[in-house]
Design a protein around this motif. Structure first.
Motif, PDB file in Angstrom:
ATOM      1  N   GLU A 185     -20.175   4.240   4.876  1.00 47.84           N
ATOM      2  CA  GLU A 185     -21.239   4.929   4.134  1.00 47.84           C
ATOM      3  C   GLU A 185     -20.646   5.930   3.147  1.00 47.84           C
ATOM      4  O   GLU A 185     -20.091   6.956   3.570  1.00 47.84           O
ATOM      5  N   PRO A 186     -20.742   5.670   1.837  1.00 38.94           N
ATOM      6  CA  PRO A 186     -21.162   4.391   1.258  1.00 38.94           C
ATOM      7  C   PRO A 186     -20.081   3.340   1.466  1.00 38.94           C
ATOM      8  O   PRO A 186     -18.885   3.675   1.541  1.00 38.94           O
ATOM      9  N   TYR A 187     -20.474   2.080   1.555  1.00 43.50           N
ATOM     10  CA  TYR A 187     -19.535   1.015   1.907  1.00 43.50           C
ATOM     11  C   TYR A 187     -18.459   0.873   0.829  1.00 43.50           C
ATOM     12  O   TYR A 187     -18.746   0.796  -0.364  1.00 43.50           O
ATOM     13  N   GLU A 188     -17.217   0.848   1.301  1.00 43.10           N
ATOM     14  CA  GLU A 188     -16.091   0.740   0.378  1.00 43.10           C
ATOM     15  C   GLU A 188     -14.892   0.187   1.128  1.00 43.10           C
ATOM     16  O   GLU A 188     -14.655   0.516   2.295  1.00 43.10           O
ATOM     17  N   VAL A 189     -14.131  -0.681   0.478  1.00 44.04           N
ATOM     18  CA  VAL A 189     -12.914  -1.258   1.052  1.00 44.04           C
ATOM     19  C   VAL A 189     -11.744  -0.903   0.143  1.00 44.04           C
ATOM     20  O   VAL A 189     -11.784  -1.171  -1.063  1.00 44.04           O
ATOM     21  N   ASN A 190     -10.717  -0.283   0.724  1.00 46.21           N
ATOM     22  CA  ASN A 190      -9.508   0.057  -0.025  1.00 46.21           C
ATOM     23  C   ASN A 190      -8.328  -0.711   0.561  1.00 46.21           C
ATOM     24  O   ASN A 190      -8.019  -0.576   1.747  1.00 46.21           O
ATOM     25  N   LYS A 191      -7.680  -1.532  -0.272  1.00 46.81           N
ATOM     26  CA  LYS A 191      -6.517  -2.305   0.152  1.00 46.81           C
ATOM     27  C   LYS A 191      -5.334  -1.968  -0.745  1.00 46.81           C
ATOM     28  O   LYS A 191      -5.498  -1.693  -1.931  1.00 46.81           O
ATOM     29  N   ASN A 192      -4.160  -2.021  -0.145  1.00 47.46           N
ATOM     30  CA  ASN A 192      -2.943  -1.768  -0.919  1.00 47.46           C
ATOM     31  C   ASN A 192      -1.760  -2.362  -0.180  1.00 47.46           C
ATOM     32  O   ASN A 192      -1.747  -2.413   1.057  1.00 47.46           O
ATOM     33  N   ASN A 193      -0.797  -2.852  -0.922  1.00 46.05           N
ATOM     34  CA  ASN A 193       0.473  -3.297  -0.325  1.00 46.05           C
ATOM     35  C   ASN A 193       1.581  -3.051  -1.331  1.00 46.05           C
ATOM     36  O   ASN A 193       1.389  -3.217  -2.536  1.00 46.05           O
ATOM     37  N   TYR A 194       2.727  -2.622  -0.826  1.00 47.95           N
ATOM     38  CA  TYR A 194       3.822  -2.276  -1.719  1.00 47.95           C
ATOM     39  C   TYR A 194       5.162  -2.297  -0.975  1.00 47.95           C
ATOM     40  O   TYR A 194       5.234  -2.116   0.237  1.00 47.95           O
ATOM     41  N   TRP A 195       6.209  -2.579  -1.750  1.00 48.75           N
ATOM     42  CA  TRP A 195       7.595  -2.450  -1.291  1.00 48.75           C
ATOM     43  C   TRP A 195       8.163  -1.150  -1.858  1.00 48.75           C
ATOM     44  O   TRP A 195       7.904  -0.796  -3.001  1.00 48.75           O
ATOM     45  N   LYS A 196       8.943  -0.460  -1.055  1.00 45.01           N
ATOM     46  CA  LYS A 196       9.627   0.742  -1.519  1.00 45.01           C
ATOM     47  C   LYS A 196      11.064   0.732  -1.003  1.00 45.01           C
ATOM     48  O   LYS A 196      11.333   0.323   0.137  1.00 45.01           O
ATOM     49  N   LEU A 197      11.991   1.184  -1.850  1.00 41.03           N
ATOM     50  CA  LEU A 197      13.389   1.336  -1.464  1.00 41.03           C
ATOM     51  C   LEU A 197      13.700   2.822  -1.311  1.00 41.03           C
ATOM     52  O   LEU A 197      13.316   3.637  -2.156  1.00 41.03           O
ATOM     53  N   PHE A 198      14.427   3.160  -0.236  1.00 38.36           N
ATOM     54  CA  PHE A 198      14.736   4.556   0.067  1.00 38.36           C
ATOM     55  C   PHE A 198      16.248   4.709   0.250  1.00 38.36           C
ATOM     56  O   PHE A 198      16.788   4.417   1.322  1.00 38.36           O
ATOM     57  N   PRO A 199      16.943   5.167  -0.784  1.00 36.92           N
ATOM     58  CA  PRO A 199      18.399   5.349  -0.681  1.00 36.92           C
ATOM     59  C   PRO A 199      18.755   6.702  -0.069  1.00 36.92           C
ATOM     60  O   PRO A 199      18.003   7.677  -0.181  1.00 36.92           O
ATOM     61  N   THR A 200      19.908   6.761   0.582  1.00 35.24           N
ATOM     62  CA  THR A 200      20.469   8.024   1.098  1.00 35.24           C
ATOM     63  C   THR A 200      21.967   8.041   0.816  1.00 35.24           C
ATOM     64  O   THR A 200      22.633   6.993   0.846  1.00 35.24           O
ATOM     65  N   LEU A 201      22.494   9.225   0.568  1.00 39.94           N
ATOM     66  CA  LEU A 201      23.914   9.372   0.250  1.00 39.94           C
ATOM     67  C   LEU A 201      24.406  10.705   0.783  1.00 39.94           C
ATOM     68  O   LEU A 201      23.746  11.736   0.591  1.00 39.94           O
ATOM     69  N   TYR A 202      25.576  10.695   1.436  1.00 44.60           N
ATOM     70  CA  TYR A 202      26.162  11.909   2.005  1.00 44.60           C
ATOM     71  C   TYR A 202      27.659  11.938   1.703  1.00 44.60           C
ATOM     72  O   TYR A 202      28.358  10.923   1.812  1.00 44.60           O
ATOM     73  N   VAL A 203      28.148  13.129   1.352  1.00 40.61           N
ATOM     74  CA  VAL A 203      29.584  13.367   1.173  1.00 40.61           C
ATOM     75  C   VAL A 203      29.917  14.689   1.840  1.00 40.61           C
ATOM     76  O   VAL A 203      29.199  15.679   1.669  1.00 40.61           O
TER      77      VAL A 203
END
Length: 789
Positions: A507-525
């Motif tokens: 109420e009120p009627y609603e449909v939310n759709k989503n799809n996604y790829w994500k890349l998450f880099p990490t770096l340590y020195v």
């Protein structure tokens, strides 16, 4: 001529320079990192110093003399000394450090202070056997470097979007429920707290940082237990009692604990709204009193060593609060432009709530060979809650007949999560490879029923009621590589996550759709010099997905003129973290930068047409912060130490106002925590701590938050050969923790004063029974990482 002799002899001098290398580990054969290794000449003069790497290895190069003294020191272990003839030392050294333990009538006594260790990807705050284990886990988190608690919300370097885990398993609680849960965990069950500002690829990408609470493993053969009780006096009284039991024999280890709490919670507040259109001011006084009938915490952990290569573990933890109830009486005065009261109304809010949280996990560890192992983990969590309120409003407005309004709401929420994860690790002296995959599925259902009074009868209102269903699938792959040649340490990783989500609003009627790829880099020195200076640089990209309750668009009414509303179209926040660290002789310095794209947070805005104050969870445009953190523990005398934790940050939030103009909210924020500890007798079983916390003004979206502070005192004493432990604690001694949270721009002018009844006296008792000796102890393998929610 002498220059020619030096040139001719240089190759001989160069080859005469020897090196000493070796490995440092403890009695359980765990390799020890960041341990100081020094060599002295025959005159007892320091020649060189290094620290061990993450694998416990060290190399002392270019040793100028043959006869030297080697000294290995670490705060957790006694000093180790050994005389060496460098020319005859051809093999790497193996140095085993053992803790200094005394058995006094079967009670273990160790003496140490909380220890901070900087690892390549995290800061470890080791509190095991320290002088703060008499506190509960919530109070210990307040003392953890880099962690702040403001209005009962945990933050790391100013960021509140953090993932809280226990032994790398997500705690499915937030807000007051999380605080209650952690308060019911005894500090003597805690080993360490890991502050991970840039979590490596192995961890779920959700959250700007990870706060991992590492519980102690049972190292004592036989049976033992702990009885505990706590009395807290604030405005009203609260109490808790619990029992923890441990059993270990051969390959089986069992731990079970139960804690019951009850009491009354109080909170003072004043809401102020100024409507510039008609120059009226609405001021409400709300003193909230809630009674918790019982708060039950249960934790069971079973570990079994199937054979020398396979270890199985099963863990259950639950939190159950069957009924918390209260009746709020909230008067509101309405002042006209002559500053005279012309109208008023009074809200009576009769409410109760219940919540249940269950988590169950199973883990299997299999060593494939000396260098590699495989871990399979399954995790299930369920969270069920219900909130009911009956709101009665007595209206007395100018030029209107007095009236009464009555509405009821009943909000039910159910969250279920399942995840399975497979991790592979390969490791040798210099290289380490981690790789794995994970699948998780979450399903939530929220139902809000709204009824109000019409002609003396309560009628169900479908237009104000709501059903919200949400599903999310998440699949992840990750891999990381670490290289530790000696002084330099490197680590890099990449995590890929695919997210499919669907939200359905009735109420009120609603449909939310989503799809996604994500890349998450990490770096340590990380680089460690010969004289123990340690430098680190790290970068990590994270995502903060909205909490499921924030996605619900249903209006949750506080009273007739104020409500909270979520947003089903909330965007996930992308976070970039950059950190530069420096460590030397327990000095820990952290220079950092954080950028947040579409951060989500609660903001407020007032509607002049309806005289409503609306709290809305939404995305703002962006946020960024840079700052400097400092932590140092000074030990002036064997009986006197001082801990210093400081954080200075410049924070900026950009938001679109109700007038569609971009605003910038910025502030310099300083958070200070200073405490000093005294050992009051020779047996080190009587300790006193005095401390002070200060928060300068801060911001959150449209909000500006005033400064606050709190002074505290803690005393801890052990009796009867350490079997009985008594603690006394005064919190917020001068009652200075109250805050003013305000919004002021365009036609928005509102604030609320908030005091959470933090001034308190706490008395706690703990009694240890059964076998308390660590003789014949065998370390249990540490559990691996779990899930996100």
């Amino acid at each position: 001529m002498y220059k020619l002799l030096i040139f001719l002899c240089f190759p001989i001098l160069m080859f005469s320079q020897k090196k000493i290398e070796g490995t440092v580990m403890n009695a359980q054969k765990e390799k020890l990192s960041l341990v100081s290794v020094e060599i002295y000449d025959s005159q007892n003069k320091l020649i060189k110093t290094v620290t061990t790497d993450e694998n416990g290895n060290f190399i002392l190069e270019n040793v100028p003399e043959n006869s030297v003294k080697l000294v290995v020191s670490d705060l957790e272990y006694p000093r180790f000394e050994k005389s060496l003839d460098v020319e005859k030392q051809n093999e790497p050294l193996l140095i085993i450090l053992k803790k200094e333990v005394q058995d006094i009538q079967e009670v273990v006594m160790t003496k140490q202070k909380p220890l901070v260790k900087r690892k390549i990807d995290r800061l470890e705050f080791n509190v095991e056997n320290s002088n703060i284990t008499s506190l509960n886990v919530w109070e210990i988190l307040k003392k953890t470097p880099g962690v702040t608690v403001n209005n009962d919300v945990l933050a790391i370097k100013g960021s509140t979007g953090i993932l809280v885990t226990i032994n790398d398993k997500k705690v499915m609680l937030t807000g007051d429920e999380l605080k209650d849960f952690l308060e019911n965990i005894q500090g003597d069950e805690l080993k360490s707290v890991e502050v991970i500002t840039n979590p490596p690829a192995k961890y779920e990408a959700s959250g700007s940082a990870v706060l991992n609470i590492v519980m102690k493993k049972n190292k004592i053969e036989g049976y033992r237990g702990v009885l505990s009780s706590k009395y807290t006096q604030t405005q009203y009284a609260k109490g808790s009692a619990g029992i923890s039991q441990y059993y270990k024999k051969n390959g089986l280890s069992v731990m079970g604990s139960y804690n019951l709490g009850t009491g009354t919670y109080y909170r003072e507040g004043t809401d102020y709204v100024h409507y510039v259109e008609d120059q009226t001011r609405w001021i409400s006084t709300m003193n909230r009193k809630d009674r918790a009938r019982s708060q039950n915490s249960l934790n069971v952990n079973i570990e079994y060593e199937l054979d020398s290569l396979t270890n199985l573990s099963l863990n259950y933890s639950g939190y159950f609060s069957p009924k918390t109830y209260g009746l709020y009486n909230v008067p509101t005065l309405i002042y006209n432009n002559q500053d005279l009261v012309e109208s008023n109304y009074t809200t009576m809010n009769d409410h109760h709530s219940r919540s249940t949280n269950n988590t169950l996990s199973f883990q299997a560890d299999r060593k494939l060979n000396k260098k590699s192992q495989l871990t399979w983990t399954n995790y299930f969590a369920g969270n069920n809650s219900q909130k009911y309120q009956n709101v009665l409003t007595y209206l007395n407005f100018a030029n209107q007949s007095p009236g009464v309004n009555n509405f009821l709401t009943n909000n039910k929420n159910d969250i279920q999560l399942y995840s399975t994860q497979l991790d592979y690790q390969w490791k040798n002296d210099k290289w380490e490879v981690e790789s794995g995959s994970k699948y998780s599925f979450v399903k939530t259902s929220s139902q809000l029923d709204f009824s109000d009074n019409e002609n003396g009868q309560l009628q169900f209102r479908p237009d104000k009621s709501n059903i919200f269903d949400y599903k999310e699938h998440n699949f992840a792959l990750y891999s990381s590589l670490a290289y530790n040649p000696g002084k330099w340490n490197f680590k890099a990783g990449l995590r890929a996550e695919k997210t499919d989500l669907e939200g359905v609003v009735s109420e009120p009627y609603e449909v939310n759709k989503n799809n996604y790829w994500k890349l998450f880099p990490t770096l340590y020195v990380q680089y460690t010099t010969d004289n123990n200076h340690q430098f680190g640089l790290s970068y990590g990209m994270r995502i903060s997905r909205p909490s499921y309750s924030w996605l619900n668009p249903a209006k949750s009414y506080y009273n007739l003129f104020s409500y909270f509303q979520g947003d089903p179209k909330l965007k996930a926040t992308i976070i970039h973290n950059l950190d530069f660290t420096y460590t030397w002789k327990e000095w820990n310095v952290d220079l950092y930068y954080r950028k947040e794209i579409y951060p989500s947070m609660e903001i407020s805005f007032q509607e002049p047409n309806t005289n409503s104050l609306i709290y809305h969870y939404t995305n703002i445009e962006k946020g960024q912060a840079y700052g400097l953190s400092l932590y140092k523990n000074f030990r002036f005398k064997p009986w006197w130490s001082l801990s210093l934790s400081e954080n200075l940050e410049h924070n900026e939030n950009y938001f679109i106002g109700i007038d569609n103009i971009l605003y910038k909210n910025k502030v310099w924020n300083w958070v200070s925590d200073v405490s000093t500890t005294f050992t009051l007798n020779k047996n080190a079983d009587w300790k006193l701590e005095i401390g002070h916390r200060y928060n300068s003004p801060s911001i959150q979206g449209t909000f500006r938050i005033s400064s606050s502070s709190s002074a505290y005192l803690t005393m801890n004493r052990k009796f009867f050969s350490k079997k009985l432990e008594a603690s006394l604690m005064f919190n917020d001694i001068f009652k200075t923790s109250g805050e003013k949270i305000s919004t002021k721009y365009a036609n928005q002018d509102n604030y609320f004063l908030d005091y959470r009844d933090t001034q308190s006296l706490i008395i706690s008792l703990k009694y240890n029974f059964g076998n308390q000796s660590v003789k014949n102890a065998k370390a249990i393998k540490k559990a691996e990482e779990q899930e996100r929610m």
